[in-house]
Design an enzyme around this catalytic site. Structure first.
Site, mmCIF file in Angstrom:
data_model
loop_
_atom_site.group_PDB
_atom_site.id
_atom_site.type_symbol
_atom_site.label_atom_id
_atom_site.label_comp_id
_atom_site.label_asym_id
_atom_site.label_seq_id
_atom_site.Cartn_x
_atom_site.Cartn_y
_atom_site.Cartn_z
ATOM 1 N N ARG A 164 50.033 26.014 47.100
ATOM 2 C CA ARG A 164 48.575 25.909 47.168
ATOM 3 C C ARG A 164 47.876 26.507 45.942
ATOM 4 O O ARG A 164 46.652 26.405 45.820
ATOM 5 C CB ARG A 164 48.042 26.563 48.450
ATOM 6 C CG ARG A 164 48.537 25.898 49.727
ATOM 7 C CD ARG A 164 47.680 26.261 50.923
ATOM 8 N NE ARG A 164 46.323 25.735 50.788
ATOM 9 C CZ ARG A 164 45.339 26.002 51.640
ATOM 10 N NH1 ARG A 164 45.555 26.795 52.673
ATOM 11 N NH2 ARG A 164 44.135 25.489 51.465
ATOM 12 N N HIS A 201 45.504 33.493 59.616
ATOM 13 C CA HIS A 201 44.233 33.775 58.957
ATOM 14 C C HIS A 201 43.250 34.333 59.989
ATOM 15 O O HIS A 201 43.308 33.952 61.169
ATOM 16 C CB HIS A 201 43.615 32.504 58.362
ATOM 17 C CG HIS A 201 44.152 32.099 57.036
ATOM 18 N ND1 HIS A 201 44.266 30.791 56.650
ATOM 19 C CD2 HIS A 201 44.573 32.832 55.969
ATOM 20 C CE1 HIS A 201 44.742 30.716 55.426
ATOM 21 N NE2 HIS A 201 44.947 31.950 54.988
ATOM 22 N N CYS A 203 38.431 25.818 58.853
ATOM 23 C CA CYS A 203 39.335 25.671 57.709
ATOM 24 C C CYS A 203 38.828 24.594 56.748
ATOM 25 O O CYS A 203 39.019 24.708 55.537
ATOM 26 C CB CYS A 203 40.739 25.317 58.181
ATOM 27 S SG CYS A 203 41.663 26.698 58.889
#
Length: 284
Positions: free
Chosen positions: A92, A166, A260
């Protein structure tokens, strides 16, 4: 009373969305993504925000970056400042400069991070302080960086369940005083911090947490969240907010949901009290 304020979001179309690797427990490379369905669900999410009166800026998707749809991870933004992301997962990493360039083009001063952080995935602005997660993706050193970048207090929270890797998978800020969260996702010490700081919080149950119902976006009055989180929708309504259920089940294959896919460009000020706003049922 619920508070409403117009918001500005950054989203990225899921043109290249796929599960090509597994970097969280939700990802299964043996289950192919239905990209057409993902695009349709994402479009519905964008239309929902716009129907509620919010502005959506679009980040151009880049081939080879299947998780770029999850813009929340690209930075933490408050006012005219941002702390850029430094992804823990190498696959990422190329997303970070794309976000920095885009935000700079909007006139935002983006600070280059030294410590690992994944943006609003682990940083949540309440209007008074930043709730900051760590344990899986964002380092504790990044909490110091975000505090120095914005000059606001930071409340550190530890995540302990890898499914909720997260902060935004286990906690949602509904307005400047109310949050919703899933207690088992946090360490015992963090649960005490949340219970003391937010005695009126909405506590999500297992069923809603497991469909990432807390990966939600609130404008202070309307709460956009996974349609499958039915009990959480009811609790949010009981608390005086208006739940706006959307189906983002295809994004869940990548370990994400509404939040997200939504990077908020936060106003530094607290939300204003709601007087007359958009149609409460928009997006349903």
């Amino acid at each position: 009373m619920a508070q409403y304020s117009v918001r500005r979001y950054v989203m990225c179309p899921p043109a290249h969305f796929a599960v090509e690797y597994a970097i969280n427990p939700w990802m299964d490379t043996s289950r192919p993504v239905h990209r057409g369905r993902a695009v349709a669900q994402w479009e519905r999410l964008r239309e929902t925000y716009e129907a509620l009166g919010h502005q959506v800026d679009l980040l151009e998707p880049i081939p080879g970056l299947p998780d770029m749809v999850f813009t929340a991870n690209g930075a933490m933004v408050i006012g005219d400042r941002a702390l850029g992301a430094r992804f823990r997962e190498s696959v990422r990493e190329p997303e970070a400069p794309a976000h920095r360039e885009f935000l700079t083009g909007l006139g935002i001063d983006v600070r280059l991070p030294q410590a690992v952080n994944e943006g609003q995935g682990d940083f949540a602005w309440t209007g008074r302080h930043i709730l900051a997660g760590s344990g899986f993706r964002t380092s504790r050193e990044a909490h110091v960086e975000v505090e120095q970048t914005f000059g606001v207090p930071v409340l550190a929270l530890e995540l302990v369940d890898p499914r909720f890797y997260h902060l935004d998978t286990a906690l949602c800020v509904l307005d400047s005083d109310v949050i919703a969260y899933y207690p088992p996702a946090f360490s015992e010490a963090s649960r005490r911090i949340l219970a003391e700081g937010y005695p009126d919080a909405i506590l999500a149950g297992d069923d809603d947490a497991q469909v990432l119902g807390l990966n939600a976006v609130s404008d202070g009055e309307h709460v956009v969240l996974a349609a499958q989180a039915e009990k959480l929708c009811a609790r949010i309504a009981e608390a005086g907010f208006t739940p706006i259920p959307v189906d983002v089940s295809e994004l869940l294959r990548g370990g994400g949901g509404a939040k997200c896919a939504t990077l908020e460009l936060h106003d530094h000020n607290r939300p204003r009290a709601h007087t007359a706003g958009p149609r409460a049922g928009a997006g349903q």
